[in-house]
Structures are given as structure tokens and as C-alpha cells.
Design a protein around this motif. Structure first.
Motif, PDB file in Angstrom:
ATOM      1  N   MET A   1       0.741  -1.204  -0.072  1.00 38.41           N
ATOM      2  CA  MET A   1      -0.034  -0.121   0.083  1.00 38.41           C
ATOM      3  C   MET A   1       0.966   1.101  -0.043  1.00 38.41           C
ATOM      4  SD  MET A   1      -2.857   1.145   2.580  1.00 38.41           S
ATOM      5  CE  MET A   1      -4.504   0.390   1.568  1.00 38.41           C
ATOM      6  N   LEU A   2       0.589   2.065  -1.100  1.00 34.47           N
ATOM      7  CA  LEU A   2       1.093   3.400  -1.016  1.00 34.47           C
ATOM      8  C   LEU A   2       0.470   4.513  -0.215  1.00 34.47           C
ATOM      9  CD1 LEU A   2       3.632   4.950  -2.460  1.00 34.47           C
ATOM     10  CD2 LEU A   2       2.061   5.434  -4.193  1.00 34.47           C
ATOM     11  N   ASN A   3       1.176   5.025   0.893  1.00 30.78           N
ATOM     12  CA  ASN A   3       0.725   6.072   1.663  1.00 30.78           C
ATOM     13  C   ASN A   3       1.590   7.263   1.613  1.00 30.78           C
ATOM     14  OD1 ASN A   3      -1.680   4.887   2.414  1.00 30.78           O
ATOM     15  ND2 ASN A   3      -0.406   3.574   3.655  1.00 30.78           N
ATOM     16  N   LEU A   4       1.036   8.321   1.073  1.00 34.66           N
ATOM     17  CA  LEU A   4       1.951   9.769   1.056  1.00 34.66           C
ATOM     18  C   LEU A   4       1.239  10.852   1.661  1.00 34.66           C
ATOM     19  CD1 LEU A   4       2.317   9.516  -2.918  1.00 34.66           C
ATOM     20  CD2 LEU A   4       3.916   8.608  -1.093  1.00 34.66           C
ATOM     21  N   VAL A   5       2.361  11.740   2.190  1.00 37.13           N
ATOM     22  CA  VAL A   5       1.862  12.824   2.701  1.00 37.13           C
ATOM     23  C   VAL A   5       2.564  13.834   1.749  1.00 37.13           C
ATOM     24  CG1 VAL A   5       2.176  14.702   4.511  1.00 37.13           C
ATOM     25  CG2 VAL A   5       1.759  12.039   4.952  1.00 37.13           C
ATOM     26  N   LEU A   6       1.676  14.823   1.407  1.00 36.19           N
ATOM     27  CA  LEU A   6       2.165  15.799   0.364  1.00 36.19           C
ATOM     28  C   LEU A   6       2.188  17.307   1.178  1.00 36.19           C
ATOM     29  CD1 LEU A   6       3.294  16.613  -2.371  1.00 36.19           C
ATOM     30  CD2 LEU A   6       0.881  16.798  -3.328  1.00 36.19           C
ATOM     31  N   PHE A   7       3.205  18.099   1.301  1.00 36.67           N
ATOM     32  CA  PHE A   7       3.164  18.822   2.313  1.00 36.67           C
ATOM     33  C   PHE A   7       3.817  20.208   1.596  1.00 36.67           C
ATOM     34  CE2 PHE A   7       3.575  18.732   6.789  1.00 36.67           C
ATOM     35  CZ  PHE A   7       4.268  19.832   7.225  1.00 36.67           C
ATOM     36  N   GLY A   8       3.248  21.264   2.172  1.00 40.44           N
ATOM     37  CA  GLY A   8       3.550  22.731   1.746  1.00 40.44           C
ATOM     38  C   GLY A   8       2.714  23.786   2.154  1.00 40.44           C
ATOM     39  N   PRO A   9       3.164  25.014   2.185  1.00 40.34           N
ATOM     40  CA  PRO A   9       2.295  25.858   2.461  1.00 40.34           C
ATOM     41  C   PRO A   9       0.958  26.061   1.470  1.00 40.34           C
ATOM     42  CG  PRO A   9       4.018  26.780   1.466  1.00 40.34           C
ATOM     43  CD  PRO A   9       4.282  25.349   1.314  1.00 40.34           C
ATOM     44  N   PRO A  10      -0.018  27.123   1.973  1.00 40.50           N
ATOM     45  CA  PRO A  10      -1.146  27.202   1.101  1.00 40.50           C
ATOM     46  C   PRO A  10      -0.665  27.843  -0.232  1.00 40.50           C
ATOM     47  CG  PRO A  10      -1.552  28.119   3.288  1.00 40.50           C
ATOM     48  CD  PRO A  10      -0.109  27.535   3.494  1.00 40.50           C
ATOM     49  N   GLY A  11      -0.956  27.193  -1.317  1.00 40.66           N
ATOM     50  CA  GLY A  11      -0.795  27.823  -2.708  1.00 40.66           C
ATOM     51  C   GLY A  11       0.336  27.074  -3.297  1.00 40.66           C
ATOM     52  N   ILE A 108       2.961   5.226   6.658  1.00 45.01           N
ATOM     53  CA  ILE A 108       3.322   6.416   5.558  1.00 45.01           C
ATOM     54  C   ILE A 108       4.533   5.707   5.015  1.00 45.01           C
ATOM     55  CG2 ILE A 108       4.023   8.589   5.490  1.00 45.01           C
ATOM     56  CD1 ILE A 108       1.161   8.213   6.489  1.00 45.01           C
ATOM     57  N   SER A 109       4.317   5.847   3.675  1.00 44.95           N
ATOM     58  CA  SER A 109       5.429   5.499   2.697  1.00 44.95           C
ATOM     59  C   SER A 109       6.684   6.542   2.579  1.00 44.95           C
ATOM     60  CB  SER A 109       4.814   5.045   1.334  1.00 44.95           C
ATOM     61  OG  SER A 109       3.836   4.041   1.294  1.00 44.95           O
ATOM     62  N   GLY A 110       6.070   7.926   2.451  1.00 49.02           N
ATOM     63  CA  GLY A 110       7.038   8.874   2.498  1.00 49.02           C
ATOM     64  C   GLY A 110       6.155  10.211   2.591  1.00 49.02           C
ATOM     65  N   VAL A 111       6.974  11.157   2.669  1.00 53.70           N
ATOM     66  CA  VAL A 111       6.619  12.388   2.967  1.00 53.70           C
ATOM     67  C   VAL A 111       7.341  13.670   2.009  1.00 53.70           C
ATOM     68  CG1 VAL A 111       6.380  14.502   4.558  1.00 53.70           C
ATOM     69  CG2 VAL A 111       6.074  12.199   5.310  1.00 53.70           C
ATOM     70  N   ILE A 112       6.496  14.344   1.160  1.00 49.69           N
ATOM     71  CA  ILE A 112       7.232  14.961   0.185  1.00 49.69           C
ATOM     72  C   ILE A 112       6.776  16.424   0.423  1.00 49.69           C
ATOM     73  CG2 ILE A 112       7.394  15.732  -2.265  1.00 49.69           C
ATOM     74  CD1 ILE A 112       6.972  12.780  -2.915  1.00 49.69           C
ATOM     75  N   ALA A 113       7.598  17.506   0.475  1.00 48.70           N
ATOM     76  CA  ALA A 113       7.411  18.665   0.861  1.00 48.70           C
ATOM     77  C   ALA A 113       7.575  19.552  -0.410  1.00 48.70           C
ATOM     78  CB  ALA A 113       8.391  19.254   1.964  1.00 48.70           C
ATOM     79  N   LEU A 114       6.539  20.267  -0.839  1.00 49.02           N
ATOM     80  CA  LEU A 114       6.723  21.289  -2.050  1.00 49.02           C
ATOM     81  C   LEU A 114       7.263  22.911  -1.472  1.00 49.02           C
ATOM     82  CD1 LEU A 114       3.348  20.494  -3.938  1.00 49.02           C
ATOM     83  CD2 LEU A 114       5.637  20.031  -4.600  1.00 49.02           C
ATOM     84  N   ASP A 115       8.628  22.995  -1.960  1.00 47.84           N
ATOM     85  CA  ASP A 115       9.137  24.321  -1.489  1.00 47.84           C
ATOM     86  C   ASP A 115       8.570  25.351  -2.239  1.00 47.84           C
ATOM     87  OD1 ASP A 115      10.583  23.542   0.975  1.00 47.84           O
ATOM     88  OD2 ASP A 115      12.388  23.020  -0.122  1.00 47.84           O
ATOM     89  N   VAL A 116       8.094  26.497  -2.045  1.00 48.12           N
ATOM     90  CA  VAL A 116       7.419  27.414  -2.531  1.00 48.12           C
ATOM     91  C   VAL A 116       7.706  28.767  -1.667  1.00 48.12           C
ATOM     92  CG1 VAL A 116       5.745  28.753  -3.905  1.00 48.12           C
ATOM     93  CG2 VAL A 116       5.816  26.235  -3.763  1.00 48.12           C
ATOM     94  N   ASN A 117       8.245  29.778  -2.222  1.00 46.20           N
ATOM     95  CA  ASN A 117       8.605  31.071  -1.477  1.00 46.20           C
ATOM     96  C   ASN A 117       7.349  31.669  -1.056  1.00 46.20           C
ATOM     97  OD1 ASN A 117       8.448  33.136  -3.424  1.00 46.20           O
ATOM     98  ND2 ASN A 117      10.285  32.317  -4.241  1.00 46.20           N
TER      99      ASN A 117
END
Length: 189
Positions: A1-11, A108-117
Motif C-alpha cells: 500500500m502506498l501512503n503519501l503525505v504531500l506537504f507545503g504551504p497554502p498555494g 506512511i511510505s513517504g513525505v514530500i514537501a513542496l518548497d515555494v517562497n
């Protein structure tokens, strides 16, 4: 089973990228924001309880959010996996999510953080507000949501980094190129 957390600020593009990842990997999307908006629209008891909290740009208390997430996971036992979009927002939520998922033998398989200024976020959300008219995208509420993220939510990243399952991705650029990078990371899971 693939369980992901997609992380990042609003927008940051979590919703956009989640939609692409859901289609590619056949995952069940769990967005606390979408869930709260649906409860508010349907005027459920939960919706009434959190309506003012969200309208003011504040985070819903952990106990309410965690209970809602656990219910959503339990109601979908046959899925190939979950993608968590905008959750967890606190270390307590991250710990509760890990504990619950491990109790179901679905870590949780992995956590990916989207970096945006911040400048890019402000531009993106202003544009989104013009199109969607979402109440939580209004300038004063947006400022509070971004401050909330950078003041509180960002502290969840060291929790996942210490567990060894955090990957950061530049969230600025071509949507398809970002998706390609996310896919190559996920394919390693």
C-alpha cells in the motif's frame, strides 16, 4: 500500500499535484481543507463547529481533525493507498497519523514537501481567489494561513526528516516537470 503525505504551504500546488498523483497511482485523496469545506457546505455538526475557525484563518483543533481523518481512512478499506494533502499540520497530528496508520498496518511510505517562497504563494493564491472566490483565500485570511504555516506547520518537517522519510521538491516551475520529479520519488517507494 502506498501512503503519501504531500506537504507545503497554502498555494504550493498540493491540490494540483495531488490530482495528478491520484490519477497515476490510484490513491484515495484526503484533503482536510476539502473535507472541512464539504462539511460546512452540507451544514453538518462538524461543519457548524469548524466554520468560524476556518473563516478566521485558524487551524481546526487536532482532536477534531484527527478524528475526521481516522474516520475517512476506516471508511475506505479497499483503496490502494492514501495521499494526505494539507495534513498533518502539527507534530501531534503527525504522531497521531503515524500511530493510527501503523495500527492498521499501513505505514506512511513517504513525505514530500513542496518548497515555494512567500512571494510566489501570495501571487498564486491571489490568482486562485479571483477564480474560485474561496473565503480562505481572501488577503487577510491568506496572510494568517501563510504565517500559520511558516510559524507552526513547518515544524512538522523535522519530525519526518528525523524518521528518514522526507524529500523536498522545488514547487516553483512547470507543473508537469514538478509532477515528473514527484513521480520519480514515489516510484522509489
Amino acid at each position: 500500500m502506498l501512503n503519501l503525505v504531500l506537504f507545503g504551504p497554502p498555494g504550493a500546488g498540493k491540490g494540483t499535484q495531488s490530482a495528478k498523483l491520484i490519477e497515476k497511482y490510484d490513491l484515495h485523496h484526503i484533503s482536510t481543507g476539502d473535507m472541512f469545506r464539504a462539511h460546512i457546505k452540507d451544514q453538518t455538526e462538524l461543519g457548524k463547529q469548524v466554520s468560524q475557525i476556518i473563516a478566521d484563518g485558524n487551524l481546526v483543533p487536532d482532536s477534531i481533525t484527527i478524528a475526521m481523518i481516522e474516520e475517512e481512512i476506516s471508511n475506505n478499506p479497499a483503496v490502494k493507498g492514501f495521499i494526505f494533502d494539507g495534513f498533518p499540520r502539527t507534530v501531534a497530528q503527525a504522531e497521531a497519523l503515524d500511530k493510527f496508520m501503523e495500527s492498521k498496518n499501513m505505514p506512511i511510505s513517504g513525505v514530500i514537501a513542496l518548497d515555494v517562497n512567500e512571494q510566489e504563494l501570495t501571487q498564486r493564491i491571489a490568482k486562485r481567489q479571483e477564480i474560485s472566490g474561496r473565503a480562505d483565500d481572501a488577503a487577510d485570511k491568506l496572510k494568517r494561513r501563510i504565517e500559520e504555516y511558516f510559524g507552526k506547520t513547518v515544524h512538522v518537517l523535522p519530525y519526518y526528516e528525523a524518521k528518514g522519510n522526507l524529500t523536498k521538491v522545488n514547487g516553483i516551475g512547470d507543473i508537469q516537470a514538478i509532477f515528473g520529479e514527484l513521480s520519480s520519488i514515489i516510484d522509489r517507494y
